[in-house]
Design a protein around this motif. Structure first.
Motif: not given
Length: 364
Positions: A157-163
């Protein structure tokens, strides 16, 4: 028949209505109604404009994943909308308020994708770190990550852009316990100057951003930290830019997307005085790119000698198998013959060299 739909008419209703060649105009909240609106237009022949204000508490728009049987990686959109109102950004006006996909839906879509052969699931959203805020029950992005990682099978699992201001210490610890989560974090910096961050209405300081980077590197050794950096924002002085430049050197991102500030009508930044000329913006972008390119090459070099589980996605030619390591570095392995394929396989690879684009390795 011409249908205009989505962010532009939602954010700029009057301008959209001026486009007389459009027979049906709908905003972001009415896209699902397009089939019925088409039928209505066919029957009446009258132009239809349906752009409703986005309201808080709207349910997440029902949608399926974007994986196809031929692909190795697939995207699951788990969040939409944004309530941050950065001064340069039109998205809150176009996409509406935050709304999140239920955890059970995330789990079931992940299971479906993995069962159909996908080996990497990317969680995406307009503002991922706001995930769950609309549920008002304490649900957070980490809960979505755990749901996506909970299915059986060999996948990651990979995350997109995060704040950066929305990740707590406890979130990082729980993230580190998910072995399927890729150690690659795209943190939207925008500027390394506190004065500019405040003008952008970003809700963190450069020190807070740096502390987050240090924590991620502590719990995810050798992780890749990537980012977006904007240069030439309204009222950015040479001193402000130098501060941002020095900060980028300090953090040493594995990769950075550099872009000059672009004015957007309807945003607070567009109305600010002290707009920077195009020549200066492009000069600053070139300088920032040069610094970030040095740290990117340095990160590739740091991978040499290490072993990564590489997900192979395609054969780029008769010569190479192409894939990505968990840190999103592109890895190439020599093909034994033109008939061999490693597509959709996750194989251990020892990195032996690199150039300015790729790491090269051998199967272990």
């Amino acid at each position: 028949m011409i249908v205009l739909a989505g962010c532009f008419p939602q954010a700029f209703k009057e301008k959209a209505e001026e486009l007389s060649e459009c027979d049906i105009i709908v905003g972001t909240g009415s896209k699902r109604e397009i089939p019925e609106l088409v039928k209505e237009y066919i029957c009446s022949g009258k132009r239809i404009v349906k752009i409703e204000p986005r309201k808080k508490g709207e349910a997440f728009e029902s949608m399926t994943n974007t994986g196809t049987d031929e692909k190795t990686r697939a995207y699951i959109k788990i969040q939409d909308g944004c309530d941050q109102y950065c001064t340069y950004c039109i998205i809150p006006f176009a996409r509406g308020h935050i709304c999140s996909k239920p955890l059970e839906n995330i789990k079931s879509e992940t299971r479906q994708l993995v069962n159909s052969g996908h080996r990497e699931i990317i969680l995406t959203g307009i503002n991922l770190c706001c995930y769950g805020a609309d549920f008002k029950d304490g649900t957070r992005l980490i809960d979505a990550i755990e749901a996506a990682c909970s299915c059986k099978g060999e996948y990651r699992v990979r995350l997109g852009s995060i704040e950066p201001e929305m990740i707590s210490d406890s979130d990082i610890i729980r993230m580190s316990e998910q072995k399927k989560l890729c150690p690659h974090f795209h943190l939207s910096l925008q500027s390394g100057c506190d004065k500019t961050l405040k003008a952008m209405n970003r809700h963190y300081t450069s020190d807070e951003f740096n502390i987050l980077c240090e924590k991620l590197r502590k719990y995810f050794p050798d992780c890749a930290l990537t980012t977006d950096i904007m240069v030439g924002f309204a009222q950015e002085t040479e001193e402000d830019f130098e501060q941002s430049l020095e900060f980028a050197k300090k953090v040493a991102f594995a990769e950075a997307h550099i872009f000059p500030y672009s004015r957007r009508a309807g945003t607070a930044a567009d109305r600010m005085s002290g707009q920077i000329d195009k020549k200066t913006k492009h000069k600053r972008a070139a300088l920032m790119s040069e610094i970030c390119e040095e740290s990117r090459i340095k990160y590739l070099k740091s991978c040499v000698g290490k072993v990564f589980d590489v997900l192979f996605e395609k054969e780029s030619s008769r010569e190479w198998h192409n894939g990505h390591a968990p840190n999103y570095v592109t890895v190439r392995v020599k093909r034994e013959s033109a008939d061999t394929t490693l597509k959709r396989q996750i194989r251990s690879v020892r990195i032996v060299s690199h150039d300015d684009k790729y790491c090269y390795g051998a199967l272990v």
